[in-house]
Write an enzyme that holds these catalytic residues in place. Structure first.
Site, PDB file in Angstrom:
ATOM      1  N   CYS A 109       0.879  -1.167   0.000  1.00 32.16           N
ATOM      2  CA  CYS A 109       0.000   0.000   0.000  1.00 32.16           C
ATOM      3  C   CYS A 109       0.914   1.213   0.000  1.00 32.16           C
ATOM      4  O   CYS A 109       1.520   1.531   1.023  1.00 32.16           O
ATOM      5  CB  CYS A 109      -0.915   0.007   1.222  1.00 32.16           C
ATOM      6  N   CYS A 112      -0.543   4.296   2.314  1.00 33.40           N
ATOM      7  CA  CYS A 112      -0.527   4.197   3.784  1.00 33.40           C
ATOM      8  C   CYS A 112      -0.092   2.792   4.164  1.00 33.40           C
ATOM      9  O   CYS A 112       1.066   2.436   3.936  1.00 33.40           O
ATOM     10  CB  CYS A 112      -1.876   4.592   4.384  1.00 33.40           C
ATOM     11  N   CYS A 114      -2.651  -0.152   4.073  1.00 33.52           N
ATOM     12  CA  CYS A 114      -3.814  -1.037   3.941  1.00 33.52           C
ATOM     13  C   CYS A 114      -3.361  -2.491   3.872  1.00 33.52           C
ATOM     14  O   CYS A 114      -2.416  -2.827   3.157  1.00 33.52           O
ATOM     15  CB  CYS A 114      -4.595  -0.673   2.679  1.00 33.52           C
TER      16      CYS A 114
END
Lengths: 204, 103
Positions: A109, A112, A114
């Site tokens: 990700c 961020c 995820c």
């Protein structure tokens, strides 16, 4: 929430960091405005903590032994994991991508961190590091080698960057020499790294 | 996964699409390295509440379909990608960021 409310995990004589104070203030506001229930954050944290890669491994082992289940897992992942008793969060959906002799998936990700927590528990620190998030998309094969994963020359790499509402789980390849093994034994070969795609399942 | 064959404004699985090369000041979930790039829609899911609205206190409406778009790594990084020409990257882009090529 009134000011004299004492959080069970926080003793008032322990000095709180600025970040902790901010988190508590935001939590109080969300509860006061009725956006979340008083115990909702704790219950979500508890739920994530009760999950571990052993849960994802059960899903993978079922897919390895039951072709019809595997088909459902790939086409309607939410329903398929629900069959085994796993609930996904209301916010994020799940997609499962299959590694084969021809294509190797690697999940990251970049925005961020995820991660399919409903099946794997909290992500490892390296998954959240800037180094992994940056390098996995630019030089995935170099990253794989650092995890000890050498791909066949004919395999192509397909990086999956989970930017939005889908969480991705890799269905790793079933190792050779496992024909007679039970579902429970097979689950023991499925590592967290193989379900993120930085590794492969263990060989017996 | 809730895959459907047709996106809100007519995008379909298999379409070749260009990602809008925009940099709005508000929160958005489109990675910089795919902006302006061309890829192919591998699957479509959703619709989901729009995070560009939700991140700023909005109701997330209208909901947006989410397209998994596959790009060739060499198209993203050019000569900077030195690994294998057949490698690709798949990422989820909300439909309103995509334009079908040739329209």
């Amino acid at each position: 929430m009134s000011d004299d409310h004492s959080h069970p995990d926080l003793k008032h004589h322990v000095p709180l960091s600025e970040r902790a104070k901010r988190a508590i203030a935001i939590h109080r506001l969300l509860v006061a405005k009725g956006i979340i229930g008083p115990a909702e954050v704790e219950s979500v944290i508890d739920q994530v903590r009760t999950r571990s890669p052993a849960d994802g491994a059960k899903v993978v082992a079922r897919a390895w032994t039951d072709p019809a289940y595997k088909g459902r897992l790939l086409s309607d992942s939410r329903s398929a994991v629900l069959e085994l008793g796993y609930r996904l969060s209301r916010d994020a959906d799940l997609a499962v991508v299959e590694n084969t002799a021809g294509v190797h998936h690697l999940v990251v990700c970049t925005l961020c961190s995820c991660y399919p927590t409903a099946l794997l528990g909290p992500p490892p620190d390296w998954y959240k590091s800037f180094a992994y998030r940056q390098r996995a998309v630019v030089e995935p094969r170099a990253v794989l080698r650092e995890f000890g994963t050498e791909l066949d020359e004919c395999a192509r790499v397909r990086v999956v960057d989970s930017t939005a509402d889908l969480r991705y789980l890799v269905l790793p390849r079933r190792p050779g020499g496992t024909d007679g093994m039970s579902e429970v034994e097979l689950a023991g070969l499925v590592t967290r790294d193989s379900m993120v795609g930085v590794g492969e399942a263990k060989t017996p | 996964m809730g895959i459907s064959a047709e996106a809100g404004h007519g995008l379909r699985v298999g379409d070749v699409v260009v990602v809008r090369n925009a940099t709005p000041a508000h929160h958005h979930r489109t990675p910089w390295f795919v902006k302006g790039k061309t890829g192919r829609i591998a699957s479509i899911s959703g619709p989901f509440l729009d995070p560009e609205s939700r991140a700023h206190g909005g109701d997330g409406l209208p909901k947006r379909r989410l397209c998994a778009v596959e790009f060739r790594q060499v198209d993203l990084w050019g000569e900077g990608y030195r690994e294998n020409n057949r490698d690709s990257l798949l990422t989820d882009i909300y439909e309103h960021w995509l334009e079908r090529l040739g329209q």
